[in-house]
Design a protein around this motif. Structure first.
Motif, PDB file in Angstrom:
ATOM      1  N   ASP A  25       0.770  -1.137   0.107  1.00 36.17           N
ATOM      2  CA  ASP A  25      -0.113   0.011   0.041  1.00 36.17           C
ATOM      3  C   ASP A  25       0.861   1.291  -0.133  1.00 36.17           C
ATOM      4  O   ASP A  25       0.402   2.378  -0.590  1.00 36.17           O
ATOM      5  CB  ASP A  25      -0.806   0.125   1.359  1.00 36.17           C
ATOM      6  N   LEU A  26       2.119   1.351   0.571  1.00 34.70           N
ATOM      7  CA  LEU A  26       2.874   2.366   0.612  1.00 34.70           C
ATOM      8  C   LEU A  26       4.156   2.218   0.385  1.00 34.70           C
ATOM      9  O   LEU A  26       4.797   1.224   0.333  1.00 34.70           O
ATOM     10  CB  LEU A  26       2.776   2.732   2.275  1.00 34.70           C
ATOM     11  N   ALA A  27       5.025   3.137   0.003  1.00 27.13           N
ATOM     12  CA  ALA A  27       6.486   3.366  -0.007  1.00 27.13           C
ATOM     13  C   ALA A  27       6.970   4.627   0.427  1.00 27.13           C
ATOM     14  O   ALA A  27       6.293   5.678   0.231  1.00 27.13           O
ATOM     15  CB  ALA A  27       6.768   3.429  -1.689  1.00 27.13           C
ATOM     16  N   VAL A  28       8.045   4.501   1.149  1.00 31.02           N
ATOM     17  CA  VAL A  28       8.478   5.737   1.934  1.00 31.02           C
ATOM     18  C   VAL A  28      10.026   5.704   1.507  1.00 31.02           C
ATOM     19  O   VAL A  28      10.656   4.874   1.670  1.00 31.02           O
ATOM     20  CB  VAL A  28       8.264   5.656   3.459  1.00 31.02           C
ATOM     21  N   ILE A  29      10.510   7.092   1.129  1.00 32.05           N
ATOM     22  CA  ILE A  29      11.964   7.230   0.724  1.00 32.05           C
ATOM     23  C   ILE A  29      12.349   8.167   1.474  1.00 32.05           C
ATOM     24  O   ILE A  29      11.808   8.839   2.235  1.00 32.05           O
ATOM     25  CB  ILE A  29      12.131   7.732  -0.868  1.00 32.05           C
ATOM     26  N   ASN A  30      13.786   8.241   1.405  1.00 34.80           N
ATOM     27  CA  ASN A  30      14.487   9.080   2.057  1.00 34.80           C
ATOM     28  C   ASN A  30      14.851  10.140   0.702  1.00 34.80           C
ATOM     29  O   ASN A  30      15.816  10.110   0.146  1.00 34.80           O
ATOM     30  CB  ASN A  30      15.909   8.594   2.742  1.00 34.80           C
ATOM     31  N   LYS A  31      14.301  11.257   0.530  1.00 39.44           N
ATOM     32  CA  LYS A  31      14.473  12.099  -0.510  1.00 39.44           C
ATOM     33  C   LYS A  31      15.649  12.914  -0.375  1.00 39.44           C
ATOM     34  O   LYS A  31      15.904  13.601   0.693  1.00 39.44           O
ATOM     35  CB  LYS A  31      13.137  12.960  -0.697  1.00 39.44           C
ATOM     36  N   PRO A  32      16.613  13.001  -1.350  1.00 39.67           N
ATOM     37  CA  PRO A  32      17.813  13.698  -1.445  1.00 39.67           C
ATOM     38  C   PRO A  32      17.166  15.225  -1.289  1.00 39.67           C
ATOM     39  O   PRO A  32      16.284  15.907  -2.053  1.00 39.67           O
ATOM     40  CB  PRO A  32      18.636  13.474  -2.609  1.00 39.67           C
ATOM     41  N   SER A  33      18.047  16.130  -0.820  1.00 36.64           N
ATOM     42  CA  SER A  33      17.856  17.616  -0.881  1.00 36.64           C
ATOM     43  C   SER A  33      18.225  17.993  -2.315  1.00 36.64           C
ATOM     44  O   SER A  33      19.199  17.376  -3.195  1.00 36.64           O
ATOM     45  CB  SER A  33      19.122  18.299  -0.002  1.00 36.64           C
ATOM     46  N   GLY A  34      17.509  18.709  -2.845  1.00 35.22           N
ATOM     47  CA  GLY A  34      17.234  19.361  -4.148  1.00 35.22           C
ATOM     48  C   GLY A  34      16.585  18.585  -5.183  1.00 35.22           C
ATOM     49  O   GLY A  34      16.448  19.133  -6.535  1.00 35.22           O
ATOM     50  N   LEU A  35      15.931  17.531  -4.730  1.00 34.75           N
ATOM     51  CA  LEU A  35      15.116  16.945  -5.599  1.00 34.75           C
ATOM     52  C   LEU A  35      13.518  17.527  -5.451  1.00 34.75           C
ATOM     53  O   LEU A  35      13.128  17.326  -4.242  1.00 34.75           O
ATOM     54  CB  LEU A  35      15.304  15.494  -5.276  1.00 34.75           C
ATOM     55  N   LEU A  36      12.898  17.602  -6.626  1.00 38.85           N
ATOM     56  CA  LEU A  36      11.496  18.027  -6.362  1.00 38.85           C
ATOM     57  C   LEU A  36      10.495  16.713  -6.177  1.00 38.85           C
ATOM     58  O   LEU A  36      11.126  15.616  -6.847  1.00 38.85           O
ATOM     59  CB  LEU A  36      10.970  18.678  -7.865  1.00 38.85           C
ATOM     60  N   GLY A  63      14.685  13.895   3.337  1.00 41.54           N
ATOM     61  CA  GLY A  63      14.254  13.162   4.452  1.00 41.54           C
ATOM     62  C   GLY A  63      13.029  12.298   3.971  1.00 41.54           C
ATOM     63  O   GLY A  63      12.559  12.087   2.890  1.00 41.54           O
ATOM     64  N   LEU A  64      12.265  12.060   4.787  1.00 38.84           N
ATOM     65  CA  LEU A  64      11.252  10.869   4.736  1.00 38.84           C
ATOM     66  C   LEU A  64      10.139  11.431   3.988  1.00 38.84           C
ATOM     67  O   LEU A  64       9.386  12.462   4.411  1.00 38.84           O
ATOM     68  CB  LEU A  64      10.702  10.154   6.080  1.00 38.84           C
ATOM     69  N   ALA A 108      15.998  18.482   7.587  1.00 36.22           N
ATOM     70  CA  ALA A 108      15.888  17.145   7.128  1.00 36.22           C
ATOM     71  C   ALA A 108      14.645  16.583   8.137  1.00 36.22           C
ATOM     72  O   ALA A 108      14.620  17.008   9.314  1.00 36.22           O
ATOM     73  CB  ALA A 108      17.111  16.284   7.376  1.00 36.22           C
ATOM     74  N   ALA A 109      13.641  15.980   7.148  1.00 36.75           N
ATOM     75  CA  ALA A 109      12.585  15.148   7.933  1.00 36.75           C
ATOM     76  C   ALA A 109      13.163  13.900   8.250  1.00 36.75           C
ATOM     77  O   ALA A 109      13.450  12.906   7.605  1.00 36.75           O
ATOM     78  CB  ALA A 109      11.337  15.067   7.119  1.00 36.75           C
ATOM     79  N   THR A 110      13.541  13.685   9.591  1.00 32.36           N
ATOM     80  CA  THR A 110      14.217  12.511  10.003  1.00 32.36           C
ATOM     81  C   THR A 110      13.435  11.478  10.738  1.00 32.36           C
ATOM     82  O   THR A 110      13.855  10.337  11.034  1.00 32.36           O
ATOM     83  CB  THR A 110      15.448  12.952  10.996  1.00 32.36           C
ATOM     84  N   GLY A 111      12.106  11.623  10.858  1.00 31.55           N
ATOM     85  CA  GLY A 111      11.137  10.963  11.671  1.00 31.55           C
ATOM     86  C   GLY A 111       9.717  11.026  11.158  1.00 31.55           C
ATOM     87  O   GLY A 111       9.110  12.178  11.126  1.00 31.55           O
ATOM     88  N   VAL A 112       9.161   9.885  11.168  1.00 29.66           N
ATOM     89  CA  VAL A 112       7.673   9.937  10.980  1.00 29.66           C
ATOM     90  C   VAL A 112       6.755   8.819  11.643  1.00 29.66           C
ATOM     91  O   VAL A 112       7.358   7.617  11.771  1.00 29.66           O
ATOM     92  CB  VAL A 112       7.114  10.094   9.255  1.00 29.66           C
ATOM     93  N   GLU A 113       5.839   8.997  12.141  1.00 31.46           N
ATOM     94  CA  GLU A 113       5.083   7.979  12.842  1.00 31.46           C
ATOM     95  C   GLU A 113       3.373   8.159  12.358  1.00 31.46           C
ATOM     96  O   GLU A 113       2.927   9.179  12.656  1.00 31.46           O
ATOM     97  CB  GLU A 113       5.021   7.881  14.328  1.00 31.46           C
ATOM     98  N   PHE A 114       2.681   6.909  12.001  1.00 37.34           N
ATOM     99  CA  PHE A 114       1.331   7.081  11.591  1.00 37.34           C
ATOM    100  C   PHE A 114       0.837   5.491  11.434  1.00 37.34           C
ATOM    101  O   PHE A 114       1.337   4.845  11.587  1.00 37.34           O
ATOM    102  CB  PHE A 114       1.455   7.610   9.986  1.00 37.34           C
TER     103      PHE A 114
END
Length: 238
Positions: free
Chosen positions: A13-24, A62-63, A206-212
């Motif tokens: 259902d989901l995919a979570v990436i660590n997005k690099p800085s500079g990427l739209l 980040g996430l 940086a978005a370093t943590g997420v909880e849901f």
């Protein structure tokens, strides 16, 4: 060409990436020169359509959560809209921040001349709340501003209650502790110092943590990523 995206979590259902800085996250009229986007890169990487359910500014790393169907995207978007998703960020800011505190400072929506040309320019400021905790401080023997012979920085953990555009950057600037690398709300002298002395050419946010809660199973999903190396250079230099 960028290397493959770092996928932190993936299920049906989901995919979570660590997005690099500079990427739209996706195509945008305000960055027409961009040729790579997280949404298309992840789609090609996993071989199926993906649906962004929230956003990260281009310079913020980040996430970043994607749904793998429109139904899940709707559920996750509702979770974000009703503040059921807990997010944690880290940043490097100018000066010594207090040990902890809360910024409760409403923000008027920042409008882009192109993308928001039809938006209401007289819209009232919206509630915006950010909690912060100072993790580390450093004083360096460099005269960056005319007033001081040394310069000070703080590593800070940020927890937003609301999700206004550029909220963390604007709240830190409101406290007179702007985030390093912020070209819109920051201090150009300190941004230049980090470029020249630490080879840091990005926004230090940086978005370093997420909880849901998982939209299907109801299971609590808690994810973290390490702090990027650039965030620690100043604190290892004393």
């Amino acid at each position: 060409m960028r290397p493959p995206l770092d996928i932190i979590y993936q299920d049906d259902d989901l995919a979570v990436i660590n997005k690099p800085s500079g990427l739209l996250v996706h195509r945008s009229r305000i960055a027409s020169e961009a040729r790579e986007f997280a949404m298309q890169m992840l789609r090609d990487q996993i071989g199926q359509h993906v649906y962004p359910v929230h956003r990260l500014d281009r310079p913020t790393s980040g996430l970043l959560i994607f749904a793998l169907s429109s139904e899940i995207a709707t559920k996750m978007s509702e979770s974000f809209a009703t503040s059921q998703v807990e997010k944690q960020y880290h940043a490097v800011v100018r000066g010594y921040l207090p040990e902890e505190g809360t910024v409760d400072y409403p923000l008027k929506e920042e409008l882009d001349k192109i993308a928001d040309a039809q938006a209401d320019k007289d819209k009232e400021a919206q509630e915006a709340v950010t909690h912060f905790r100072c993790l580390e401080k450093v004083e360096l023997p460099f005269k960056v501003s005319k007033k001081h012979d040394t310069t000070r920085y703080s590593l800070v953990e940020l927890t937003p209650e609301t999700g206004r555009k550029h909220q963390l950057r604007r709240h830190m600037a409101h406290l007179r502790h702007p985030i390093i690398g912020d070209t819109n709300h920051g201090d150009g002298r300190h941004n230049r110092f980090f470029r020249e002395h630490f080879d840091s050419h990005r926004l230090l946010l940086a978005a370093t943590g997420v909880e849901f809660k998982h939209p299907v199973s109801g299971e609590t999903i808690s994810l973290t990523v390490p702090l990027p190396d650039e965030f620690l250079k100043a604190f290892q230099a004393d």
